[in-house]
Design a protein around this motif. Structure first.
Motif, short mmCIF file in Angstrom:
data_model
loop_
_atom_site.label_atom_id
_atom_site.label_comp_id
_atom_site.label_asym_id
_atom_site.label_seq_id
_atom_site.Cartn_x
_atom_site.Cartn_y
_atom_site.Cartn_z
N ASN A 44 0.86 -1.20 0.00
CA ASN A 44 0.00 0.00 0.00
C ASN A 44 0.89 1.24 0.00
N GLY A 45 0.25 2.38 -0.21
CA GLY A 45 1.01 3.62 -0.29
C GLY A 45 1.58 4.01 1.06
N HIS A 46 0.82 3.75 2.12
CA HIS A 46 1.29 4.14 3.44
C HIS A 46 2.62 3.47 3.79
N ILE A 76 5.62 4.91 2.17
CA ILE A 76 6.19 6.12 2.80
C ILE A 76 7.01 5.73 4.03
N THR A 110 -3.60 17.11 4.25
CA THR A 110 -3.34 15.86 3.56
C THR A 110 -4.13 14.76 4.23
N PHE A 111 -4.02 13.56 3.69
CA PHE A 111 -4.64 12.40 4.31
C PHE A 111 -3.80 11.98 5.53
N SER A 139 -2.35 9.48 6.45
CA SER A 139 -1.15 8.67 6.19
C SER A 139 0.16 9.46 6.23
N THR A 140 0.18 10.64 5.63
CA THR A 140 1.44 11.39 5.50
C THR A 140 2.01 11.70 6.89
N ASP A 197 5.13 12.77 -1.14
CA ASP A 197 3.93 11.95 -1.07
C ASP A 197 3.21 12.18 -2.40
N ALA A 217 0.90 10.19 -3.67
CA ALA A 217 -0.25 9.26 -3.66
C ALA A 217 -1.30 9.64 -4.70
N HIS A 218 -1.45 10.95 -4.96
CA HIS A 218 -2.52 11.42 -5.85
C HIS A 218 -2.04 11.63 -7.29
N SER A 223 0.32 5.84 -4.20
CA SER A 223 -0.70 4.93 -3.67
C SER A 223 -1.48 4.34 -4.84
N HIS A 270 -4.29 2.60 -4.16
CA HIS A 270 -5.51 2.22 -3.46
C HIS A 270 -6.70 2.19 -4.44
N LYS A 297 -7.95 5.24 -6.27
CA LYS A 297 -7.03 6.11 -7.01
C LYS A 297 -7.20 5.95 -8.53
N GLY A 316 -2.25 -1.04 -2.81
CA GLY A 316 -0.92 -1.14 -3.39
C GLY A 316 -0.22 0.21 -3.37
N TYR A 367 -12.77 16.89 1.98
CA TYR A 367 -11.50 16.23 1.77
C TYR A 367 -10.47 17.29 1.46
C1 LIG Z 1 -2.08 11.92 0.36
C2 LIG Z 1 -2.08 10.45 0.67
N1 LIG Z 1 -0.97 9.90 1.18
C3 LIG Z 1 -0.90 8.59 1.46
C4 LIG Z 1 -1.96 7.75 1.27
C5 LIG Z 1 -1.86 6.32 1.67
O1 LIG Z 1 -2.04 5.42 0.62
P1 LIG Z 1 -2.68 3.99 0.84
O2 LIG Z 1 -4.13 4.15 1.12
O3 LIG Z 1 -2.39 3.29 -0.45
O4 LIG Z 1 -1.96 3.34 1.98
C6 LIG Z 1 -3.14 8.27 0.73
C7 LIG Z 1 -4.26 7.37 0.48
O5 LIG Z 1 -5.27 7.26 0.30
C8 LIG Z 1 -3.22 9.66 0.44
O6 LIG Z 1 -4.35 10.21 -0.05
#
Ligand SMILES: Cc1ncc(COP(=O)(O)O)c(C=O)c1O
Length: 368
Positions: A58-60, A63, A82-83, A85-86, A154, A156-157, A178, A180, A183, A190, A312
């Motif tokens: 996954n994206g998280h 990172i 941001t989301f 995760s960052t 990051d 992800a987008h 990411s 996900h 996306k 992933g 969001y």
């Molecule tokens: C800005 C940002 N960073 C990181 C992530 C983390 O990615 P993931 O959901 O694949 O773990 C997301 C996910 O949705 C995100 O929007």
């Protein structure tokens, strides 16, 4: 009436996916960097035009693994718009996020405010290409070079986004994507890290597989962040349709822009010069004093018609209850204001244009 959500996952034709996974019943190689994983890695590397690329579950974790493989310590300059995760990735790695405000025009880190946040403890900058908008990569590179800082984006987008003809994955020391399900390009769950330095890549690859060097030793205390063969197969199918999907997203975005562009009190996501967009999101920022209605009123009016927009990103990550008392959101006033005004409208390739018209009609009907 069917619900219209902010996003809807794309899927390849059912038969195409079945054909792609058929051989897994013969090989019985289901994970651990099998043939699909390698094929997807190479196809993505070419598609994203990156020197090297490592796939992740996954994206998280991409990172967190990039932070660890880079051996960062102390403070990392980032944004709270941001989301989760960052920020969580930085904190879970034992580092201190130092929040920089955002540029009100494109919502990415305001590069002119980075230098004043650098201390002797700063080891890196971790900016976010939020909504697929490209950060001021040149200014960030200049600062990183001047102060000997690492840069992890990051991204992800930002699948498929290009700046001045170059893939966004080519800026900084590493870019984390990411994949996900929601996306633009996805593998259900992933992610990937695009990078340049081969030593960093070797560590990164080890960290995602328990730090193992082979059957007899582990030279790193790694975790497990491998992408399995079924999800790699989904990625291979998705890639065959991605150009068409981005083109369809573009038509949806253009339809929104035609109707909401130039409306007093509504700020649209910018069209950035030299950027080839992936049309990932359609956020609008509503200034109540000018528009006559606030973000919540618009959201409620849409929800009454089964259309579910999202706040969001709200709140800022620095405002999460898990960080209570640790950060002062007042230090990033622009990020705070945007998070209170932003509304992300539905956007996905299959969104019919007449629904876009309906959404715009509802938004405009809130105007006083
Ligand atoms: C800005 C940002 N960073 C990181 C992530 C983390 O990615 P993931 O959901 O694949 O773990 C997301 C996910 O949705 C995100 O929007």
């Amino acid at each position: 009436m069917d619900n219209i959500n902010v996003t809807r996952s794309t899927l390849p034709p059912y038969e195409e996916y079945c054909a792609e996974i058929r051989e897994l019943w013969d090989s019985r190689w289901l994970t651990n960097m099998g043939a699909k994983h390698e094929k997807l890695r190479l196809e993505l590397k070419n598609r994203l035009g990156s020197e090297h690329l490592e796939l992740f579950t996954n994206g998280h974790l991409s990172i967190e693994s990039a932070i660890e493989a880079m051996g960062l310590a102390g403070e990392v300059i980032t944004t709270p718009f941001t989301f989760a995760s960052t920020t969580h990735a930085i904190v879970r790695s034992g580092l201190d996020p130092i929040f920089c405000d955002i540029d009100p025009a494109n919502f990415t880190i305001d590069a002119t405010k980075i230098e004043s946040l650098i201390t002797e403890k700063t080891s890196a900058i971790l900016p976010v290409h939020v909504y697929g908008n490209v950060c001021d990569v040149e200014a960030i590179q200049h600062i990183a070079k001047k102060y000997h800082l690492k840069v992890i984006y990051d991204a992800a987008h930002t699948f498929g986004v290009r700046y001045k003809g170059r893939s966004v994955g080519n800026f900084g020391d590493a870019s984390c994507f990411s994949f996900h399900a929601t996306k633009v390009f996805h593998t259900i769950e992933g992610g990937a890290v695009a990078y340049r330095d081969e030593d960093f890549g070797r560590r990164l690859a080890k960290l995602k597989n328990f730090g193992l060097d082979g059957p007899d030793d582990a030279s790193e205390i790694g975790g497990n962040a491998k992408l399995d063969e079924f999800r790699a197969a989904m990625g291979l199918c998705d890639l065959r349709h991605i150009d068409e999907e981005i083109a369809t997203r573009k038509r949806v975005v253009e339809r929104y822009r035609e109707q909401l562009g130039g409306v007093p009190g509504i700020q649209l996501n910018p069209i950035q010069p030299d950027v080839m967009s992936n049309y990932a999101y359609f956020p609008i920022v509503i200034n109540e004093a000018v528009f006559g209605a606030d973000r919540s009123q618009v959201m409620t009016a849409l929800a009454a018609q089964s259309i579910h927009a999202r706040k969001y990103f709200y709140p800022l990550t620095s405002e999460f209850s898990c960080y209570k008392g640790r950060f002062d959101p007042g230090r990033t006033p622009i990020a705070k204001q945007v998070s209170r005004r932003v509304l992300t409208l539905p956007l996905y390739p299959e969104l019919p244009l007449d629904i876009v018209d309906r959404i715009c009609g509802i938004v405009l009907s809130c105007k006083k």
